[in-house]
Design a protein around this motif. Structure first.
Motif, mmCIF file in Angstrom:
data_model
loop_
_atom_site.group_PDB
_atom_site.id
_atom_site.type_symbol
_atom_site.label_atom_id
_atom_site.label_comp_id
_atom_site.label_asym_id
_atom_site.label_seq_id
_atom_site.Cartn_x
_atom_site.Cartn_y
_atom_site.Cartn_z
ATOM 1 N N UNK A 14 -10.269 5.505 -3.179
ATOM 2 C CA UNK A 14 -10.639 6.856 -3.027
ATOM 3 C C UNK A 14 -10.897 7.039 -1.452
ATOM 4 N N UNK A 15 -10.397 8.062 -1.130
ATOM 5 C CA UNK A 15 -10.757 8.644 0.442
ATOM 6 C C UNK A 15 -12.153 8.958 0.368
ATOM 7 N N UNK A 33 -12.486 1.000 -1.851
ATOM 8 C CA UNK A 33 -11.792 0.329 -2.963
ATOM 9 C C UNK A 33 -12.691 0.138 -4.243
ATOM 10 N N UNK A 34 -12.454 0.564 -5.123
ATOM 11 C CA UNK A 34 -13.575 0.676 -6.254
ATOM 12 C C UNK A 34 -13.396 -0.554 -7.176
ATOM 13 N N UNK A 172 -1.831 0.195 -1.979
ATOM 14 C CA UNK A 172 -2.378 1.399 -2.119
ATOM 15 C C UNK A 172 -2.648 2.134 -0.519
ATOM 16 N N UNK A 173 -2.744 1.402 0.625
ATOM 17 C CA UNK A 173 -3.003 1.781 1.856
ATOM 18 C C UNK A 173 -2.155 0.613 2.827
ATOM 19 N N UNK A 174 -0.721 1.041 2.605
ATOM 20 C CA UNK A 174 0.106 -0.217 3.674
ATOM 21 C C UNK A 174 -0.327 -0.379 4.790
ATOM 22 N N UNK A 175 -0.891 0.957 5.654
ATOM 23 C CA UNK A 175 -1.240 0.911 7.177
ATOM 24 C C UNK A 175 -2.641 0.238 7.367
ATOM 25 N N UNK A 176 -3.421 -0.363 6.245
ATOM 26 C CA UNK A 176 -4.790 -0.973 6.477
ATOM 27 C C UNK A 176 -4.885 -1.688 7.574
ATOM 28 N N UNK A 177 -5.925 -1.291 8.565
ATOM 29 C CA UNK A 177 -6.246 -2.192 9.772
ATOM 30 C C UNK A 177 -7.534 -3.181 9.342
#
Ligand SMILES: *Cc1c(COP(=O)(O)O)cnc(C)c1O
Length: 322
Positions: A14-15, A33-34, A172-177
């Motif tokens: 969730x944003x 991330x829930x 879910x968030x391929x660009x996660x840093x």
């Protein structure tokens, strides 16, 4: 070995734009991330580990799960729930001298789930493992087949569950840093490191182990077959405060901030420290605006109801109208 399924996957992502703005990130930078919404026994991160550990217990022909932890252990509570689901008995080894008058928080759920408790007196955490092993020996003597679930469900096997979570996060968030997680017994961070690499995982130590980084490194090394060194890990140790479980002011502030910006409730021992660590990381430039960041909500809500100091402090903020 196939794991057993104890929840529906994937958990939601969730944003969190209001929280992002509050702590100094851009509105699109932060996601939660829930993993508090894992659908077993009140939820939390131990469900992912238990899918693998219970599978191993069944493979070994066990009829009883044995584990250890404090009376407010989320891990113990979820082991009891997993045992119910897998049709196994469960014995929890806990420090303490006997049943309190009133079970609250996680201990109340242990009662709901029909766990049996071994009260281990004032045994130090390191001695609890010995008591759990003795309990297993005793059970064997009575013809049972116990399976000892490690402290916090953390082992290379349990950590597989968090390698899977890391893969979910990447889908879910391929660009996660950055993925920010509470660091307790180490399996959660180790699994995330196995999936995402050490440079993208920030562990916020909660003080459950004297020196957690080598423990995380060892699990991650076993899991990946590559040498993960403790020095390569990103661990913050500035949110431990006085001691494990003791209310920590920045964590209390983070708990109420997350609730009052996103309507998402954290727990005082683990996830509030993770959120406080995230806040500190943004403040000191370790995490910068524009860098996609995921805060892992690893569960623990029952622990809020079992934490006397937290309930007292937060209860006092209740407002009246007008
Ligand atoms: C156990 C726990 C953690 C820490 O996970 P580890 O794998 O033990 O490091 C984080 N959050 C909650 C709510 C937990 O119960």
């Amino acid at each position: 070995m196939e794991k057993v399924t104890l929840s529906a996957w994937p958990t939601p992502m969730e944003a969190a734009p209001r929280l992002a703005a509050r702590i100094g990130l851009g509105p699109d930078d932060l996601w939660i991330k829930r993993d508090d919404l894992t659908g077993l026994g009140g939820g939390g991160n131990k469900v992912r580990k238990l899918e693998w550990l219970v599978a191993d217990a069944l493979r070994c022909g066990a009829d009883t799960l044995v584990t250890l932890g404090g009376p407010q252990s989320n891990h113990a509570r979820l082991t009891a729930a997993a045992a119910a689901r897998a049709d196994l008995d469960v014995v929890l080894v806990m420090p303490g001298t006997g049943h309190p008058d009133r079970a609250d928080g996680n201990l109340l759920l242990d009662a709901v789930l029909d766990a049996r408790i071994v009260w281990a007196g004032d045994a130090a955490p390191a001695e609890l493992v010995g008591r759990a092993e003795e309990t297993c020996a005793e059970l064997r003597g009575r013809g049972a087949t116990p399976y000892l679930v490690p402290f916090g469900g953390s082992s290379a096997l349990g950590a597989r569950g968090y390698r899977e979570a890391g893969e979910e996060i990447l889908a879910q968030r391929p660009d996660v840093r950055h993925v920010v997680t509470a660091l307790g017994s180490g399996g959660t961070m180790a699994g995330l490191v196995a999936a995402l690499g050490p440079e993208r995982v920030l562990g916020v130590d909660v003080g459950a182990l004297p020196d957690p980084a080598p423990v995380v490194a060892a699990f991650a090394t076993q899991l990946t077959g590559r040498n993960v060194t403790a020095g390569a890990l990103r661990c913050r140790r500035d949110q431990v405060g006085e001691a494990y479980g003791v209310l920590h002011e920045p964590a209390l502030a983070a708990l109420t901030t997350v609730a009052r910006t996103e309507g998402i409730v954290l727990d005082p021992v683990y996830t509030a420290r993770a959120a406080a660590g995230l806040t500190a990381a943004v403040r000191d430039g370790d995490i910068r605006p524009g860098e996609p960041t995921v805060l892992l909500h690893s569960g623990g809500l029952p622990g809020l109801f079992g934490h006397a100091e937290a309930t007292r402090r937060i209860g006092r903020t209740l407002r009246t109208y007008p």
